[in-house]
Design a protein around this motif. Structure first.
Motif, PDB file in Angstrom:
ATOM      1  N   CYS A  10       0.835  -1.187   0.000  1.00 44.53           N
ATOM      2  CA  CYS A  10       0.000   0.000   0.000  1.00 44.53           C
ATOM      3  C   CYS A  10       0.876   1.245   0.000  1.00 44.53           C
ATOM      4  O   CYS A  10       1.887   1.312   0.688  1.00 44.53           O
ATOM      5  CB  CYS A  10      -0.900  -0.023   1.235  1.00 44.53           C
ATOM      6  N   LYS A  11       0.492   2.211  -0.813  1.00 47.86           N
ATOM      7  CA  LYS A  11       1.283   3.430  -0.959  1.00 47.86           C
ATOM      8  C   LYS A  11       1.271   4.279   0.308  1.00 47.86           C
ATOM      9  O   LYS A  11       2.096   5.165   0.460  1.00 47.86           O
ATOM     10  CB  LYS A  11       0.732   4.259  -2.119  1.00 47.86           C
ATOM     11  N   ASN A  12       0.317   4.016   1.145  1.00 45.23           N
ATOM     12  CA  ASN A  12       0.251   4.755   2.398  1.00 45.23           C
ATOM     13  C   ASN A  12       1.430   4.345   3.279  1.00 45.23           C
ATOM     14  O   ASN A  12       1.553   3.187   3.677  1.00 45.23           O
ATOM     15  CB  ASN A  12      -1.075   4.447   3.092  1.00 45.23           C
ATOM     16  N   ILE A  18       0.613  -5.367   2.369  1.00 45.23           N
ATOM     17  CA  ILE A  18       0.970  -6.047   1.118  1.00 45.23           C
ATOM     18  C   ILE A  18      -0.286  -6.242   0.280  1.00 45.23           C
ATOM     19  O   ILE A  18      -1.307  -6.734   0.768  1.00 45.23           O
ATOM     20  CB  ILE A  18       1.656  -7.395   1.422  1.00 45.23           C
ATOM     21  N   LEU A  19      -0.179  -5.834  -0.987  1.00 52.90           N
ATOM     22  CA  LEU A  19      -1.318  -5.942  -1.885  1.00 52.90           C
ATOM     23  C   LEU A  19      -1.205  -7.207  -2.712  1.00 52.90           C
ATOM     24  O   LEU A  19      -0.108  -7.630  -3.060  1.00 52.90           O
ATOM     25  CB  LEU A  19      -1.337  -4.718  -2.810  1.00 52.90           C
ATOM     26  N   PRO A  20      -2.324  -7.790  -3.051  1.00 51.72           N
ATOM     27  CA  PRO A  20      -2.304  -8.974  -3.918  1.00 51.72           C
ATOM     28  C   PRO A  20      -1.711  -8.618  -5.278  1.00 51.72           C
ATOM     29  O   PRO A  20      -1.858  -7.475  -5.732  1.00 51.72           O
ATOM     30  CB  PRO A  20      -3.783  -9.366  -4.048  1.00 51.72           C
ATOM     31  N   LYS A  24      -5.307  -3.868  -8.581  1.00 50.27           N
ATOM     32  CA  LYS A  24      -5.090  -2.800  -9.563  1.00 50.27           C
ATOM     33  C   LYS A  24      -4.750  -1.461  -8.936  1.00 50.27           C
ATOM     34  O   LYS A  24      -4.316  -0.548  -9.619  1.00 50.27           O
ATOM     35  CB  LYS A  24      -6.358  -2.624 -10.408  1.00 50.27           C
ATOM     36  N   HIS A  25      -4.968  -1.340  -7.656  1.00 50.71           N
ATOM     37  CA  HIS A  25      -4.844  -0.021  -7.046  1.00 50.71           C
ATOM     38  C   HIS A  25      -3.556   0.111  -6.246  1.00 50.71           C
ATOM     39  O   HIS A  25      -2.946  -0.880  -5.869  1.00 50.71           O
ATOM     40  CB  HIS A  25      -6.050   0.264  -6.156  1.00 50.71           C
ATOM     41  N   ALA A  30      -8.750  -0.557   2.564  1.00 46.79           N
ATOM     42  CA  ALA A  30      -9.056   0.308   3.705  1.00 46.79           C
ATOM     43  C   ALA A  30      -8.591   1.735   3.444  1.00 46.79           C
ATOM     44  O   ALA A  30      -9.305   2.698   3.702  1.00 46.79           O
ATOM     45  CB  ALA A  30      -8.375  -0.235   4.958  1.00 46.79           C
ATOM     46  N   CYS A  31      -7.367   1.860   2.898  1.00 45.79           N
ATOM     47  CA  CYS A  31      -6.827   3.188   2.636  1.00 45.79           C
ATOM     48  C   CYS A  31      -7.597   3.871   1.522  1.00 45.79           C
ATOM     49  O   CYS A  31      -7.782   5.080   1.545  1.00 45.79           O
ATOM     50  CB  CYS A  31      -5.348   3.100   2.263  1.00 45.79           C
TER      51      CYS A  31
END
Ligand SMILES: [Zn+2]
Length: 68
Positions: A10-12, A18-20, A24-25, A30-31
């Motif tokens: 996550c960019k936050n 950790i993103l799957p 796509k995002h 949550a963020c």
């Protein structure tokens, strides 16, 4: 060689979840929800502020241009 760079988080900076891999995002769910809410509020704030500034600007411009 596959490295850890394939793992996206996550960019936050305060989240870093950790993103799957097929996600796509840039932000986790949550963020994104939080961000969407914030953006909405910010837009509301900017909208009101911009409208106020714009009307003042128009008043200044028209006042300066058309007043003789
Ligand atoms: Zn996140």
């Amino acid at each position: 060689m596959k490295s850890n760079s394939d793992i996206r988080v996550c960019k936050n900076k305060e989240c870093q979840k950790i993103l799957p891999p097929d996600y796509k995002h840039k932000y986790c769910e949550a963020c994104r929800n939080k961000h969407a809410q914030m953006t909405k509020n910010v837009f509301k704030g900017i909208g009101v502020g911009a409208a106020g500034v714009a009307s003042i600007a128009v008043m200044i411009v028209t006042g300066g241009r058309f007043k003789k």
